[in-house]
Motif scaffolding. Structure first.
Motif, mmCIF file in Angstrom:
data_model
loop_
_atom_site.group_PDB
_atom_site.id
_atom_site.type_symbol
_atom_site.label_atom_id
_atom_site.label_comp_id
_atom_site.label_asym_id
_atom_site.label_seq_id
_atom_site.Cartn_x
_atom_site.Cartn_y
_atom_site.Cartn_z
ATOM 1 N N THR A 128 -24.676 -47.308 -53.824
ATOM 2 C CA THR A 128 -23.331 -47.539 -53.313
ATOM 3 C C THR A 128 -22.541 -46.245 -53.422
ATOM 4 O OG1 THR A 128 -23.401 -49.850 -53.972
ATOM 5 C CG2 THR A 128 -21.225 -48.911 -53.553
ATOM 6 N N VAL A 129 -21.893 -45.870 -52.325
ATOM 7 C CA VAL A 129 -21.069 -44.667 -52.266
ATOM 8 C C VAL A 129 -19.630 -45.102 -51.990
ATOM 9 C CG1 VAL A 129 -20.648 -42.508 -51.021
ATOM 10 C CG2 VAL A 129 -23.002 -43.301 -51.372
ATOM 11 N N THR A 130 -18.710 -44.624 -52.832
ATOM 12 C CA THR A 130 -17.283 -44.899 -52.639
ATOM 13 C C THR A 130 -16.589 -43.567 -52.421
ATOM 14 O OG1 THR A 130 -17.399 -46.831 -54.074
ATOM 15 C CG2 THR A 130 -15.204 -45.936 -53.630
ATOM 16 N N THR A 131 -15.858 -43.457 -51.316
ATOM 17 C CA THR A 131 -15.174 -42.211 -50.968
ATOM 18 C C THR A 131 -13.673 -42.444 -50.914
ATOM 19 O OG1 THR A 131 -15.449 -42.728 -48.619
ATOM 20 C CG2 THR A 131 -17.114 -41.304 -49.617
ATOM 21 N N SER A 132 -12.910 -41.395 -51.277
ATOM 22 C CA SER A 132 -11.450 -41.453 -51.161
ATOM 23 C C SER A 132 -10.897 -40.037 -51.249
ATOM 24 C CB SER A 132 -10.839 -42.329 -52.253
ATOM 25 O OG SER A 132 -11.038 -41.756 -53.520
ATOM 26 N N TRP A 133 -9.681 -39.874 -50.762
ATOM 27 C CA TRP A 133 -8.926 -38.629 -50.908
ATOM 28 C C TRP A 133 -7.468 -39.024 -50.741
ATOM 29 C CZ3 TRP A 133 -10.224 -33.509 -47.844
ATOM 30 C CH2 TRP A 133 -9.511 -32.445 -48.410
ATOM 31 N N ALA A 134 -6.867 -39.465 -51.836
ATOM 32 C CA ALA A 134 -5.510 -40.006 -51.812
ATOM 33 C C ALA A 134 -4.503 -39.025 -51.239
ATOM 34 C CB ALA A 134 -5.091 -40.429 -53.219
ATOM 35 N N GLU A 135 -4.658 -37.739 -51.537
ATOM 36 C CA GLU A 135 -3.685 -36.742 -51.117
ATOM 37 C C GLU A 135 -3.573 -36.601 -49.603
ATOM 38 O OE1 GLU A 135 -4.836 -35.994 -55.279
ATOM 39 O OE2 GLU A 135 -5.949 -36.409 -53.444
ATOM 40 N N ILE A 136 -4.589 -37.002 -48.867
ATOM 41 C CA ILE A 136 -4.499 -36.942 -47.400
ATOM 42 C C ILE A 136 -4.480 -38.343 -46.780
ATOM 43 C CG2 ILE A 136 -5.580 -34.667 -47.349
ATOM 44 C CD1 ILE A 136 -8.035 -36.061 -46.026
ATOM 45 N N GLY A 137 -4.370 -39.371 -47.636
ATOM 46 C CA GLY A 137 -4.247 -40.736 -47.130
ATOM 47 C C GLY A 137 -5.551 -41.462 -46.874
ATOM 48 N N LEU A 138 -6.662 -40.971 -47.427
ATOM 49 C CA LEU A 138 -7.939 -41.679 -47.277
ATOM 50 C C LEU A 138 -8.081 -42.636 -48.454
ATOM 51 C CD1 LEU A 138 -10.664 -42.192 -45.932
ATOM 52 C CD2 LEU A 138 -11.585 -40.265 -47.237
ATOM 53 N N HIS A 139 -7.982 -43.924 -48.174
ATOM 54 C CA HIS A 139 -8.079 -44.950 -49.206
ATOM 55 C C HIS A 139 -9.540 -45.190 -49.565
ATOM 56 C CE1 HIS A 139 -3.849 -45.633 -48.752
ATOM 57 N NE2 HIS A 139 -4.019 -45.713 -47.430
ATOM 58 N N PRO A 140 -9.822 -45.686 -50.780
ATOM 59 C CA PRO A 140 -11.208 -45.906 -51.193
ATOM 60 C C PRO A 140 -11.972 -46.810 -50.223
ATOM 61 C CG PRO A 140 -9.740 -46.110 -53.065
ATOM 62 C CD PRO A 140 -8.866 -46.012 -51.839
ATOM 63 N N THR A 141 -13.149 -46.341 -49.869
ATOM 64 C CA THR A 141 -14.042 -47.075 -48.985
ATOM 65 C C THR A 141 -15.425 -47.085 -49.617
ATOM 66 O OG1 THR A 141 -12.824 -46.316 -47.042
ATOM 67 C CG2 THR A 141 -15.038 -47.167 -46.664
ATOM 68 N N SER A 142 -15.999 -48.268 -49.829
ATOM 69 C CA SER A 142 -17.328 -48.385 -50.429
ATOM 70 C C SER A 142 -18.338 -48.796 -49.374
ATOM 71 C CB SER A 142 -17.331 -49.416 -51.558
ATOM 72 O OG SER A 142 -16.593 -48.944 -52.647
ATOM 73 N N THR A 143 -19.504 -48.173 -49.468
ATOM 74 C CA THR A 143 -20.592 -48.454 -48.543
ATOM 75 C C THR A 143 -21.885 -48.580 -49.343
ATOM 76 O OG1 THR A 143 -19.496 -47.069 -46.895
ATOM 77 C CG2 THR A 143 -21.802 -47.618 -46.487
ATOM 78 N N THR A 144 -22.614 -49.661 -49.153
ATOM 79 C CA THR A 144 -23.919 -49.814 -49.792
ATOM 80 C C THR A 144 -24.980 -49.409 -48.783
ATOM 81 O OG1 THR A 144 -23.112 -51.557 -51.237
ATOM 82 C CG2 THR A 144 -25.499 -51.419 -50.927
ATOM 83 N N LEU A 145 -25.835 -48.490 -49.209
ATOM 84 C CA LEU A 145 -26.845 -47.921 -48.326
ATOM 85 C C LEU A 145 -28.234 -48.377 -48.748
ATOM 86 C CD1 LEU A 145 -25.291 -44.369 -48.469
ATOM 87 C CD2 LEU A 145 -25.070 -45.997 -46.589
ATOM 88 N N ALA A 146 -28.933 -49.049 -47.847
ATOM 89 C CA ALA A 146 -30.298 -49.501 -48.115
ATOM 90 C C ALA A 146 -31.267 -48.373 -47.768
ATOM 91 C CB ALA A 146 -30.609 -50.738 -47.298
ATOM 92 N N LEU A 147 -32.019 -47.917 -48.756
ATOM 93 C CA LEU A 147 -32.962 -46.816 -48.552
ATOM 94 C C LEU A 147 -34.406 -47.277 -48.520
ATOM 95 C CD1 LEU A 147 -31.429 -44.256 -51.081
ATOM 96 C CD2 LEU A 147 -30.821 -44.632 -48.681
ATOM 97 N N GLY A 148 -34.686 -48.420 -49.120
ATOM 98 C CA GLY A 148 -36.057 -48.879 -49.227
ATOM 99 C C GLY A 148 -36.750 -48.212 -50.404
ATOM 100 N N PRO A 149 -38.053 -48.408 -50.515
ATOM 101 C CA PRO A 149 -38.792 -47.821 -51.647
ATOM 102 C C PRO A 149 -38.875 -46.298 -51.519
ATOM 103 C CG PRO A 149 -40.287 -48.943 -50.152
ATOM 104 C CD PRO A 149 -38.902 -49.220 -49.653
ATOM 105 N N SER A 150 -39.052 -45.663 -52.649
ATOM 106 C CA SER A 150 -39.150 -44.207 -52.669
ATOM 107 C C SER A 150 -40.389 -43.729 -51.916
ATOM 108 C CB SER A 150 -39.223 -43.699 -54.106
ATOM 109 O OG SER A 150 -39.499 -42.319 -54.121
#
Length: 162
Positions: A128-150
């Motif tokens: 799961t990756v959560t991105t944000s940058w409050a100073e420019i108005g980017l609110h937290p956004t979470s994304t779950t990424l399915a990669l499968g087996p290594s």
């Protein structure tokens, strides 16, 4: 969940295996953030993001990432895209590694393509990756990424490495 900081480490020199295709994370009127790729190595993963900001938000982004010229000015502040990564039971901030990019001028779009080294492959096959940058108005956004087996048989048994 155990807290962990993913340090800004360059990926190994050997070729990795792409395990996730590009995809949008968020798209707003004047901001686009996308996952460019996830590449697996025997010792971990590299996440590459791409961000393009226009308008007044681009001015804020340039201001926030400006060079701080006075090393004795402790009041000088800067900010950047915040990325939190949760892999299995380890989660926390990921420090960016910036590839050589042309310096952004004082007008036009602001662009950045940071890399993030994640020193393990998720045993569960997703992260799961959560991105944000409050100073420019980017609110937290979470994304779950399915990669499968290594794609590397020993990566699943390795602990947080490198």
């Amino acid at each position: 969940m155990r807290r962990h900081r993913w340090p800004a480490i360059a990926p190994p020199p050997d070729r990795g295996v792409r395990v996730h295709a590009p995809m949008p994370i968020t798209a707003e009127k004047d901001l686009i953030l996308e996952l460019s790729s996830i590449t697996a190595f025997a010792s971990g993963l590299v996440l590459q993001l791409a961000m393009r900001v226009t308008g007044i938000r681009a001015d804020f982004a340039r201001y926030e990432t400006r060079p701080l010229t006075d090393p004795h000015d402790w009041s000088a502040q800067w900010s950047y895209l915040t990325v939190l990564v949760l892999v299995d039971h380890l989660g926390g901030p990921a420090d960016s590694l910036h590839p050589a990019e042309p310096r952004s001028d004082d007008s036009g779009p602001y662009r950045t393509t940071p890399l993030y080294w994640i020193g393990t492959y998720p045993r569960a096959g997703s992260l799961t990756v959560t991105t944000s940058w409050a100073e420019i108005g980017l609110h937290p956004t979470s994304t779950t990424l399915a990669l499968g087996p290594s794609p590397f048989p020993t990566a699943a048994e390795s602990d947080v490495g490198r």
